[in-house]
Scaffold this active site. Structure first.
Site, PDB file in Angstrom:
ATOM      1  N   GLY A 418       0.816  -1.197   0.000  1.00 25.89           N
ATOM      2  CA  GLY A 418       0.000   0.000   0.000  1.00 25.89           C
ATOM      3  C   GLY A 418       0.857   1.257   0.000  1.00 25.89           C
ATOM      4  CB  SER A 419       0.115   4.638   1.299  1.00 24.62           C
ATOM      5  OG  SER A 419      -1.122   4.699   0.611  1.00 24.62           O
TER       6      SER A 419
END
Length: 682
Positions: A418-419
Site C-alpha cells: 500500500g502507501s
C-alpha cells in the site's frame, strides 16, 4: 583342384569346432567358479576372506559374515545378534583393514573403525581352517571383534549428554534454555484393583484416551513396580499436579526440558525442539544423533542447530561378567552447545506481541543506523512450550484448523505494501526528474482516470487537498498523485527503480525471507497495473523486513543497510545497497515523512510525540478479487526516530490484516504509538 580345396576347407572346419567347444567349456567353468565365489563371498586366500569379512561390518550384512566363518558352538542367530548389538551400538562405520603378514593358516592385520567415541584401532591375528567342503574359513570367537573381548564380556557405551546452548536476547535474557517439567506416570502396583474409573479421570485430566493409557500399562516390560510414563506437564500448573496426585497410582517425576520463557511472544522467531524421529536420523547420519536426542524443528532452534546442540561425550568400554571395567576402547569428551546471543530486545518484542496478539499481522523493529534487528513478531501465535510437553491430538487439530493461522510465520512472507511504497515511488520520480518537489500539480479530487480507455476503473483517494505538492501528497497519502507519478515514469523506469531498492532480490539476513516483487511474472505490462503499483497495489508485494531495510535509507544518507540478528559488542552498519536515494532527495523525503507524523493533517499524526521526533508513512492496501470491487484491507505503519544520537534509535514496521472494520491504517498507528511510548519512555 576344386576337390582338394573342398577337402582342405572341410578339414579346417572340423579342427575349429573342437577348439570352440574347449573355449566354451573353459568359459563356463570360469563363470561357475566366479559365481560360486561371488555367491559365497569368499576370496581365493585368507587375506581376501578377511577383507570381505570386515567389509560386511560396514554394510551391516551380518549373515554374509557368518557364511565366512567357523563359529564353533555359536549359533547363527547368536552370532548375528552379538555382532549387530556391538557394532551398531557403538555407531561403527568406515571399517578399514590392513594386512600385515600372511601364513598358511593365519593372517596378521590392523583394523581402524569409526565410532561415536572416535576411532578405534587395534592389531590382531586371525586363524583359518577348512570346513567340510574343503573351503577356507575364518575361525571365529569374540576376540575377532576386539582382541581382549571374551564370550562373557560386554561392550558398553556410556553417554555424557552435551548441554544444549541457550538463546539469549541482547541483554542476555534467556529466550530458550533449560527448564523443569513433570513426567506423569503410573505405578501399576499402587493402583486400585478396579482402576477403570481412575484411568477415565486421568485421561480427562491429561487430554488422553482411556485406551491409550491402558495400552501403555499393558506393555510387556511393565511390572507392578514399574514407572509407566504417560506424558509431561508444565511445572507451573500446580492445580493440575494436585488433581493428578489424587488419582491412585499416579507418580510425578521432575525432568529437565527445553524451556521458552516468552512462549507466544517469540514463538515464530525462536522456534522449538522435538525428539529425533527416524526420518531425522536418516537425514543426519553419522552426526551423533540417537533416538534419545532432540533436534531443532523450526525458527532459530533449527537454523542454529549445529551450534546449539554441541557434541555429546562417549566412552566405549569392555566390561567383564561382573560389570568390572577391563579396558577403554575409545573416549570422546563432550562439547556443550554454544550460546547464541541475538540483537533482539525481548522487552520490545513482547510489547509488540501484546499490542497485536489478537490481530493477523507482523512487526519488524530495527536500529536504523546499525542494522540490528530488535524484534520479529508474528501474530497470532502459539506456545512453543506445548510442543516440548507434547501436544494432544485435540490441541494439534485446533492449531492447524484455526482460520487465523497461528502457526503461519507472517514476517517471512510478502504482502501488498500500500502507501508505505509511496516514498520510494517519489524517490524514483525525483531521480528521473519526473517529479518536482516544489511544483503544485493541482487538485484531482478523490477520483481519477487517465482517459476513457480505462472504462469504469478509477483511482480513488480519501481526501482532496491543496496545494498539490509532493509533501502534501505524502501527508494526505494521495493515491492519485502516485498513480500519475508511476505513469509518468513508465513501466521500465519504475521497475528499474524498484530493482535498485532490492525488489526481486534476497535480503541478506540470517533468516530467509520471501522476495519482494512488483509483478507475478516479473514485468508490468498493463497501464492500470502500473498506475496501481505506484501507490503500492497492483501486484506489488513486499516483505516486512525488506520494507524496513528500504526505510533505513532515510537514516543513512540514502544507503540501505544490511539487517542482522547475531549480537556484536561493537555494532556498525554494513551497507547493502549504496546510494539507493541521492543525499539531496533523501533530505527532501525525510522532511516530508516528518510531516506525515508531525503535521496534524498527516495520516500518521496519532503517533506524534513531543519528546522524540519521528518520521514515517502509513499504508492501507485493499485486496480486490477484481478491479472495481472492494475487499480485505491491510494496514501498515513504517515509523522511525530521526535523531542519530537518540538513546534508543528505532525503526518500526507493522502490518495488520483485516483492518477494514478497525479504522484502516490508523488502527496500526495507534498500536505502534503505544509500543513506542513504552519503549522510548522506559
Amino acid at each position: 583342384m576344386s576337390r582338394k580345396r573342398r577337402r582342405s576347407s572341410s578339414r579346417k572346419k572340423s579342427m575349429v569346432l573342437p577348439v570352440i567347444l574347449i573355449v566354451a567349456v573353459i568359459v563356463i567353468i570360469a563363470a561357475g567358479v566366479f559365481l560360486f565365489f561371488r555367491l559365497r563371498g569368499t576370496g581365493e586366500n585368507p587375506s581376501d576372506i578377511l577383507k570381505n569379512y570386515f567389509s560386511y561390518i560396514t554394510s551391516q550384512d551380518y549373515e554374509k559374515m557368518y557364511n565366512l566363518v567357523d563359529a564353533g558352538d555359536v549359533s547363527k542367530d547368536d552370532f548375528i545378534s552379538r555382532n549387530q548389538n556391538i557394532y551398531e551400538g557403538i555407531g561403527c562405520s568406515d571399517v578399514k583393514v590392513e594386512i600385515k603378514s600372511e601364513e598358511k593358516d593365519s593372517v596378521s592385520y590392523s583394523v581402524t573403525l569409526t565410532t561415536l567415541a572416535g576411532e578405534i584401532s587395534y592389531d590382531n591375528t586371525a586363524r583359518f581352517t577348512t570346513d567340510s567342503e574343503k573351503e577356507t574359513v575364518l575361525v571365529w570367537d569374540d576376540s575377532v571383534i576386539f582382541p581382549e573381548l571374551t564370550s562373557t564380556d560386554k561392550v558398553r557405551i556410556y553417554t555424557d549428554e552435551a548441554a544444549r546452548g541457550q538463546i539469549l536476547d541482547r541483554n542476555n535474557v534467556v529466550l530458550a534454555g533449560t527448564g523443569t517439567a513433570y513426567s506423569v506416570g503410573l505405578v501399576p502396583g499402587e493402583m486400585n484393583e478396579d482402576h477403570s474409573a481412575d484411568v477415565e479421570t486421568l485421561a480427562e485430566l491429561l487430554g488422553m484416551t482411556s485406551d491409550a493409557i491402558e495400552s501403555e500399562l499393558s506393555q510387556g516390560w511393565v511390572t507392578d513396580d514399574s514407572f509407566v510414563p504417560l506424558t509431561t506437564i508444565s511445572a507451573s500448573d500446580a492445580d493440575l499436579r494436585r488433581q493428578l496426585l489424587e488419582v491412585s497410582g499416579v507418580m510425578l517425576s521432575t525432568v529437565e526440558v527445553r524451556n521458552y520463557p516468552y512462549g507466544e511472544a517469540a514463538a515464530h522467531l525462536i522456534g522449538y525442539v522435538s525428539s529425533v524421529t527416524a526420518e531425522d536420523l536418516e537425514e543426519h547420519p553419522d552426526e551423533g544423533y540417537s533416538s534419545d536426542s532432540v533436534i531443532g524443528k523450526s525458527g532459530l532452534e533449527s537454523l542454529y542447530e549445529d551450534e546449539l546442540r554441541g557434541q555429546s561425550g562417549y566412552t566405549i568400554v569392555i566390561e567383564d561378567e561382573n560389570g568390572e571395567q577391563k579396558s577403554v576402547l575409545a573416549y570422546q569428551e563432550k562439547t556443550d552447545g554454544e550460546d547464541i546471543r541475538l540483537t533482539i530486545d525481548i522487552t520490545l518484542q513482547q510489547s509488540l506481541y501484546e499490542q497485536f496478539q489478537e490481530d493477523e499481522g507482523c512487526s519488524v523493529a530495527m536500529n536504523p543506523y546499525t542494522g540490528e534487528v530488535l524484534a520479529l513478531v508474528s501474530t497470532p501465535s502459539y506456545d512453543t512450550n506445548q510442543f516440548i510437553l507434547g501436544l494432544t491430538t485435540d490441541q494439534w487439530d485446533t492449531l492447524n484448523n484455526d482460520e487465523s493461522q497461528p502457526l503461519y510465520n507472517r514476517f517471512r512472507q510478502t504482502f501488498a505494501p500500500g502507501s508505505t511504497l509511496k516514498p520510494f515511488t517519489a524517490a524514483i520520480g525525483l531521480a528521473e526528474g519526473t517529479i518536482d518537489p516544489n511544483q503544485d500539480y493541482g487538485s484531482n479530487g478523490t477520483s481519477w482516470q487517465k482517459d476513457s480507455s480505462w472504462g469504469s476503473y478509477y483511482v480513488t483517494t480519501l481526501q482532496d487537498y491543496s496545494p498539490g505538492t509532493l509533501e502534501n501528497a505524502l501527508i494526505y497519502s494521495d493515491n492519485i498523485f502516485f498513480a500519475k507519478a508511476a505513469l509518468n515514469l513508465g513501466a521500465d523506469k519504475f521497475t528499474a527503480g524498484l530493482d535498485k531498492f532490492g525488489f526481486n532480490q534476497v535480503v541478506p539476513f540470517e533468516i530467509k525471507m520471501s522476495q519482494s516483487q512488483y509483478d507475478n511474472d516479473g514485468s508490468i505490462t498493463e497501464e492500470i497495473q502500473l498506475a496501481d503499483s505506484g501507490y503500492g497495489q497492483g501486484q506489488v508485494l513486499a516483505n516486512p523486513l525488506h520494507l524496513a531495510v528500504m526505510y533505513t535509507a532515510f537514516s543513512n544518507n540514502g544507503s540501505m543497510i544490511q539487517p542482522y540478528l547475531i549480537y556484536k559488542d561493537n555494532p556498525s552498519a554494513t551497507v547493502w545497497i549504496e546510494n539507493a536515494i541521492s543525499q539531496e532527495n533523501t533530505s527532501i523525503l525525510t522532511e516530508d515523512l516528518k510531516s506525515v507524523v508531525n503535521n496534524r493533517a498527516g495520516s500518521g499524526y496519532a503517533a506524534h510525540r513531543n519528546d522524540t521526533e519521528l518520521a514515517g508513512k502509513t499504508g492501507t492496501a485493499e485486496l480486490k478479487s477484481e478491479q472495481g470491487t472492494t475487499g480485505q484491507e491491510i494496514g501498515w505503519f513504517s515509523v522511525f526516530t530521526t535523531d542519530p544520537n537518540a538513546t534508543k534509535p528505532v525503526l518500526l514496521v507493522s502490518m495488520v490484516e483485516h483492518v477494514e472494520d478497525k479504522g484502516g491504517s490508523t488502527y496500526v498507528v495507534e498500536k505502534d504509538d503505544a509500543v513506542l511510548d513504552e519503549y522510548l519512555g522506559s
